[in-house]
Design an enzyme around this catalytic site. Structure first.
Site, PDB file in Angstrom:
ATOM      1  CE  LYS A  47      -3.832  -2.281   2.300  1.00 29.21           C
ATOM      2  NZ  LYS A  47      -4.311  -2.764   3.605  1.00 29.21           N
ATOM      3  CD  GLN A  91      -3.055  -4.371   6.586  1.00 28.63           C
ATOM      4  OE1 GLN A  91      -3.040  -3.345   5.920  1.00 28.63           O
ATOM      5  NE2 GLN A  91      -3.523  -5.525   6.120  1.00 28.63           N
ATOM      6  CG  ASP A 114     -10.077  -0.552   5.076  1.00 34.87           C
ATOM      7  OD1 ASP A 114      -9.964  -0.756   3.852  1.00 34.87           O
ATOM      8  OD2 ASP A 114      -9.376  -1.142   5.917  1.00 34.87           O
TER       9      ASP A 114
END
Lengths: 278, 278
Positions: A47, A91, A114
């Site tokens: 990422k 994460q 997200d």
């Protein structure tokens, strides 16, 4: 026959790059990682690389695996209040002593790139969310690139996770598809999946879906990434199913790159909305 | 054979009464009504009557149909901040110059006894909501009273409204059912509904679902209330379907009273949670 997520993600990346070139200040995101899980480190690094190539500011906020909930939440609250940070993700997975649901819901929904906060999940289901969970968003983008029609089609989703299965329900209903959700308690799974015009599988079991589960001419999307004896397999048995499906995603190179690029799209969505609010 | 919502709702009412007798101060709710829609007035009055019989404090907050959004939102903000009010609903529909979605989402989710805010919709889908939309909640209560099993069963929902169809998805997934959602764009509806072990219909079309749409031995829940030539009909053709279904709800006397009593249950949920927070 193959839906190439890798290729499409590169095309989207180039477009993002061009847009970001014109922007000042640059969009900025933070990825919070807790502990040293090697798979997580690989994901975070990829990422970071992609974000920087696009031209975003990227912060890798790394915490010791014994970090307290309070310390993480303090970091999130700092990010929430910062004018220069547009998005943040945690994460997953995070260590068990931390309440992932509680921590994620501390993220300001306008910076929830997200799309995992309860508010954004609710918006997606009941009206429209601007920040949509990345894997589902990437799947829809990929299917549209290949001109797969949704209206009146029967989408069967296997798996009911908050990351993939559940947000897909709202997205597919918004596209006017008939939607069925299956999971581990579903009886005679093959009988249900065989009804699918579009079959989306996200369960994390290597090669669960064989040709017997698929109607001839169906569109098949494989979200699984399963490592078996050092090799990667999807949830779909590509070899047998690809002979029956009209369109299918490979693993790797299908949904995976679409997920990451969708995250990058969300950073820009969030950036533009922050600008509007100013 | 018939699932008697009227009877069950009276039983729940008696239990609520007994609980409320012990409470001081009494739980309290506000129903906001805008304009003079006669059907709305009937619904509000029946909620007022039931609430008072249970022992709740009830306020009927009536606004002129030309009321501004600001004035309504001010009222909601007053209610949100009040220590003595436990729940509020906005009686729908409201006039078109008002943004219903915006207004409802001004309600503090902890006082959202209709379960219609985006946050509560998201909680219900992704984890667990304490305040669940009343019609879906009433349906689950009724089916459980009649020992209808969910796990591994196929629930087919016809209708995708924010009030009924969408919250049912999360509730039925939480019960480990396989869930299909159909709507006006679904092709060959009868083919899909015939797969249902449990068929729930909420579309607002009198007698849409005839015996051809139902598998023998299915459980059928009829949410529709349609007035045709002064008579009430459900979305299900009771006469033909009741011969084929194992269990069925009548209209009236099925889902309707379960909806109202579920609202009253939510008032107590909200009351108890406010107490805990103090």
């Amino acid at each position: 026959m193959i839906m190439n997520g890798k290729e499409l993600s590169l095309k989207i990346k180039e477009n993002l790059k061009k847009e970001v070139e014109k922007l000042d200040p640059k969009p900025s995101l933070v990825v919070i990682q807790v502990g040293e899980d090697p798979a997580s480190s690989i994901y975070v690094n990829s990422k970071a690389k992609l974000a920087r190539e696009i031209g975003y500011e990227f912060e890798h906020a790394k915490f010791d695996e014994n970090v307290s909930e309070e310390e993480l939440i303090q970091k999130i609250e700092y990010i929430n209040s910062s004018d220069s940070i547009n998005g943040v993700i945690v994460q997953l997975p995070i260590p068990k002593h931390l309440d992932a649901n509680k921590i994620i819901n501390k993220i300001n929904p306008t910076k929830d790139i997200d799309g995992l906060t309860e508010l954004n999940a609710g918006k997606l289901l009941t009206s429209k969310a601007s920040l949509v969970s990345c894997t589902p968003k990437g799947i829809i983008t990929l299917l549209k690139e290949y001109n797969v029609p949704f209206e009146g089609k029967h989408v069967v989703i296997v798996g009911r996770s908050n990351l993939v299965g559940k947000p897909l329900i709202g997205l597919c209903l918004n596209e006017n598809a008939t939607v069925t959700v299956c999971h581990s308690k579903t009886k005679d799974l093959a009988k249900v999946t065989k009804k699918a015009d579009i079959l989306i599988v996200a369960v994390g079991k290597a090669k669960l879906i064989t040709a017997d589960y698929v109607r001839k001419g169906a569109v098949v999307v494989d979200v699984g990434i399963n490592r078996v004896d050092g090799k990667l397999y999807g949830d779909v048995d590509f070899e047998s199913v690809s002979k029956k499906a009209k369109l299918i995603t490979p693993v790797p190179g299908g949904v995976g790159p679409m997920t990451t690029i969708s995250l990058m799209e969300n950073v820009l969505v969030s950036y533009n909305e922050m600008k509007k609010r100013r």
